[in-house]
Motif scaffolding. Structure first.
Motif, PDB file in Angstrom:
ATOM      1  N   LEU A 244     -21.659 137.468  42.404  1.00 36.03           N
ATOM      2  CA  LEU A 244     -21.685 138.641  43.276  1.00 36.03           C
ATOM      3  C   LEU A 244     -20.317 139.319  43.347  1.00 36.03           C
ATOM      4  CD1 LEU A 244     -23.854 137.238  46.200  1.00 36.03           C
ATOM      5  CD2 LEU A 244     -24.534 138.941  44.491  1.00 36.03           C
ATOM      6  N   LEU A 245     -19.257 138.524  43.266  1.00 37.35           N
ATOM      7  CA  LEU A 245     -17.904 139.053  43.426  1.00 37.35           C
ATOM      8  C   LEU A 245     -17.430 139.802  42.184  1.00 37.35           C
ATOM      9  CD1 LEU A 245     -15.527 139.082  45.418  1.00 37.35           C
ATOM     10  CD2 LEU A 245     -14.775 136.900  44.428  1.00 37.35           C
ATOM     11  N   ALA A 246     -17.750 139.296  41.004  1.00 45.48           N
ATOM     12  CA  ALA A 246     -17.162 139.816  39.762  1.00 45.48           C
ATOM     13  C   ALA A 246     -17.316 141.330  39.579  1.00 45.48           C
ATOM     14  CB  ALA A 246     -17.743 139.062  38.566  1.00 45.48           C
ATOM     15  N   PRO A 247     -18.485 141.925  39.813  1.00 42.27           N
ATOM     16  CA  PRO A 247     -18.617 143.364  39.522  1.00 42.27           C
ATOM     17  C   PRO A 247     -18.159 144.287  40.643  1.00 42.27           C
ATOM     18  CG  PRO A 247     -20.752 142.470  40.138  1.00 42.27           C
ATOM     19  CD  PRO A 247     -19.782 141.321  40.161  1.00 42.27           C
ATOM     20  N   THR A 248     -17.675 143.744  41.772  1.00 37.63           N
ATOM     21  CA  THR A 248     -17.433 144.599  42.934  1.00 37.63           C
ATOM     22  C   THR A 248     -16.342 145.638  42.705  1.00 37.63           C
ATOM     23  OG1 THR A 248     -15.968 142.890  43.861  1.00 37.63           O
ATOM     24  CG2 THR A 248     -18.262 142.906  44.613  1.00 37.63           C
ATOM     25  N   GLY A 249     -15.257 145.265  42.037  1.00 35.46           N
ATOM     26  CA  GLY A 249     -14.173 146.218  41.818  1.00 35.46           C
ATOM     27  C   GLY A 249     -14.614 147.380  40.953  1.00 35.46           C
ATOM     28  N   TRP A 250     -15.247 147.069  39.827  1.00 34.76           N
ATOM     29  CA  TRP A 250     -15.703 148.109  38.900  1.00 34.76           C
ATOM     30  C   TRP A 250     -16.730 149.007  39.565  1.00 34.76           C
ATOM     31  CZ3 TRP A 250     -20.030 149.947  36.393  1.00 34.76           C
ATOM     32  CH2 TRP A 250     -19.817 150.689  35.227  1.00 34.76           C
ATOM     33  N   LEU A 251     -17.707 148.406  40.238  1.00 40.91           N
ATOM     34  CA  LEU A 251     -18.740 149.203  40.896  1.00 40.91           C
ATOM     35  C   LEU A 251     -18.161 150.061  42.012  1.00 40.91           C
ATOM     36  CD1 LEU A 251     -21.738 146.689  41.140  1.00 40.91           C
ATOM     37  CD2 LEU A 251     -21.621 148.784  39.759  1.00 40.91           C
ATOM     38  N   ALA A 252     -17.222 149.508  42.770  1.00 37.33           N
ATOM     39  CA  ALA A 252     -16.654 150.257  43.888  1.00 37.33           C
ATOM     40  C   ALA A 252     -15.997 151.543  43.404  1.00 37.33           C
ATOM     41  CB  ALA A 252     -15.647 149.392  44.641  1.00 37.33           C
ATOM     42  N   TYR A 253     -15.215 151.457  42.334  1.00 32.53           N
ATOM     43  CA  TYR A 253     -14.539 152.670  41.872  1.00 32.53           C
ATOM     44  C   TYR A 253     -15.525 153.652  41.251  1.00 32.53           C
ATOM     45  CZ  TYR A 253     -11.444 155.975  39.733  1.00 32.53           C
ATOM     46  OH  TYR A 253     -10.830 157.156  39.382  1.00 32.53           O
ATOM     47  N   VAL A 254     -16.425 153.155  40.410  1.00 34.49           N
ATOM     48  CA  VAL A 254     -17.383 154.050  39.754  1.00 34.49           C
ATOM     49  C   VAL A 254     -18.253 154.767  40.788  1.00 34.49           C
ATOM     50  CG1 VAL A 254     -19.435 154.072  38.277  1.00 34.49           C
ATOM     51  CG2 VAL A 254     -17.395 152.828  37.554  1.00 34.49           C
ATOM     52  N   LEU A 255     -18.718 154.043  41.797  1.00 33.09           N
ATOM     53  CA  LEU A 255     -19.542 154.667  42.831  1.00 33.09           C
ATOM     54  C   LEU A 255     -18.723 155.643  43.678  1.00 33.09           C
ATOM     55  CD1 LEU A 255     -21.712 151.623  43.949  1.00 33.09           C
ATOM     56  CD2 LEU A 255     -22.392 153.548  42.498  1.00 33.09           C
ATOM     57  N   TRP A 256     -17.451 155.313  43.925  1.00 33.76           N
ATOM     58  CA  TRP A 256     -16.599 156.239  44.667  1.00 33.76           C
ATOM     59  C   TRP A 256     -16.411 157.541  43.899  1.00 33.76           C
ATOM     60  CZ3 TRP A 256     -11.812 158.437  43.542  1.00 33.76           C
ATOM     61  CH2 TRP A 256     -11.226 159.149  44.595  1.00 33.76           C
ATOM     62  N   VAL A 257     -16.212 157.448  42.591  1.00 32.29           N
ATOM     63  CA  VAL A 257     -16.077 158.659  41.776  1.00 32.29           C
ATOM     64  C   VAL A 257     -17.356 159.486  41.855  1.00 32.29           C
ATOM     65  CG1 VAL A 257     -15.862 159.532  39.415  1.00 32.29           C
ATOM     66  CG2 VAL A 257     -14.342 157.726  40.218  1.00 32.29           C
ATOM     67  N   GLY A 258     -18.505 158.817  41.778  1.00 32.44           N
ATOM     68  CA  GLY A 258     -19.767 159.545  41.881  1.00 32.44           C
ATOM     69  C   GLY A 258     -19.910 160.257  43.216  1.00 32.44           C
TER      70      GLY A 258
END
Length: 400
Positions: A244-258
């Motif tokens: 659960l932890l591993a993708p949080t950084g990547w997803l957080a930035y990509v979703l913020w950009v969206g």
């Protein structure tokens, strides 16, 4: 092989400080060798920079993508400087992930430094951390001599000058290497946390995320079998926490950009499209290779083609060696992302820099070779790497 990754035993029980000190002593020769090789490379760049009337700090610390990262560090995203320089690309700087600019900004807040100097210090520290992590992975898999040579080969790559520039590849490599080492030593939560941080450094950090997810799924599956306790059992809670932890950084930035662009979850892809970058399964790369073969190109493009060809050969050799699946999965995703994306063919070798496990077959071969042979080969590679790095920054003038 992922069962071996998370089930192969942990470190000897000792105080944390003692373990770190012992690890630093083991890695000392590799780190000194790395610093020496890259120091020679920087001196070559400095010499040619002076010869051409430019400042070495500007070339190493404020070239191409470095300017974007330093702008974000100083002004944040969407600064007036960016919109004035690139009015047709108002959201262009959103393509650059935030961890490196954050670190540069934090260093400047603590120490009175210029942006380029702070960027270089962050990159150089990250490069040393990456070298240490690369050594740790190599030593864990194939012994200390292989670990030292793995670091040396990474420092001697034709495009290794990037390891000394204000770029994000050293930072991503450091986080990815230590995440892999955490997997190899049964520390899945640490692996997930480091992969999460890597996800804030570069889009290609998906490779670290994939390595953690692959390891978690494979070990969880193995532990369901009757012999699942063989070699030690990893608590399921730690496995799923890592997953659960591993993708949080990547997803957080990509979703913020969206959200920031108003384009929804796929907004980051729209930002990449502003730069002409998209994923087409390698068709653009094949077209570029065809043009190079049929019509020729400047030396930097020919070297990029040679690096890609050698990388594919090393990948085949790595697969034949049957490394732990997390290591192979990490490399596979990086190679696919690097070669499957459009545009910037001359940058393909830079995109492959974090794929250090590709060098494992060569490091193992050198570890078994005569010392004189190893020294001669490393000397030749040092001359190539230092000279070519200076050429890239002072003569070629091709964006890396």
């Amino acid at each position: 092989m992922v069962a071996e990754t998370l089930g192969g035993g942990g470190e000897p029980s000792a105080a944390g400080g003692e373990r770190v000190a012992a690890a630093a002593r083991r890695a000392g020769p590799a780190l000194l060798l790395f610093a020496g090789i890259r120091g020679i490379g920087v001196l070559c760049v400095a010499g040619w920079a002076r010869h051409t009337g430019r400042h070495p700090r500007t070339l190493l610390g404020a070239s191409w993508d470095s300017q974007w990262y330093l702008s974000i560090a100083q002004h944040g995203y969407g600064s007036p400087a960016v919109t004035r320089t690139w009015p047709q690309l108002p959201a262009a700087d959103l393509a650059f992930f935030p961890l490196y600019p954050w670190l540069v900004r934090a260093l400047r807040a603590a120490v009175p430094l210029g942006a380029a100097s702070a960027g270089l210090l962050v990159s150089w520290a990250a490069a040393l951390a990456a070298a240490w992590g690369i050594f740790a992975v190599g030593e864990r898999l194939h012994g200390r001599r292989t670990g030292v040579l793995l670091v040396a080969l990474w420092a001697l790559l034709p495009h290794a000058v990037v390891e000394s520039m204000a770029y994000t590849e050293p930072l991503l490599t450091a986080l990815a290497a230590w995440s892999l080492y955490a997997l190899l030593t049964r520390r899945p939560v640490w692996a997930g946390a480091l992969a999460a941080l890597a996800g804030l450094a570069r889009p290609s950090a998906l490779a670290s995320v994939a390595a953690v997810e692959l390891a978690v799924v494979a070990v969880a599956w193995r532990q369901r079998r009757p012999d699942g306790r063989a070699g030690g059992r990893v608590p399921p809670g730690r496995l799923w926490a890592a997953a659960l932890l591993a993708p949080t950084g990547w997803l957080a930035y990509v979703l913020w950009v969206g959200w920031h662009t108003g384009h929804g979850p796929l907004g980051y892809l729209d930002v990449q499209a502003l730069w002409g970058s998209r994923f087409d399964l390698g068709r653009d790369t094949l077209r570029a290779v065809r043009r190079l073969v049929l019509t020729g190109a400047p030396p930097a493009y020919c070297m990029a083609l040679a690096v890609v060809a050698v990388a594919l050969l090393l990948y085949a050799l790595l697969v034949a060696d049957r490394p732990p699946a997390a290591v192979l999965g990490y490399v596979t995703v990086l190679v696919v992302l690097a070669l499957g994306g459009t545009h910037y063919f001359a940058s393909k070798p830079r995109f492959l820099l974090p794929a250090f496990p590709l060098l494992l077959p060569a490091a193992r071969a050198l570890a078994g070779a005569h010392r004189r042979t190893t020294a001669l080969l490393c000397g030749a590679l040092a001359a190539l790497s230092s000279g070519y790095g200076a050429y890239l920054l002072t003569v070629a003038a091709i964006p890396l």
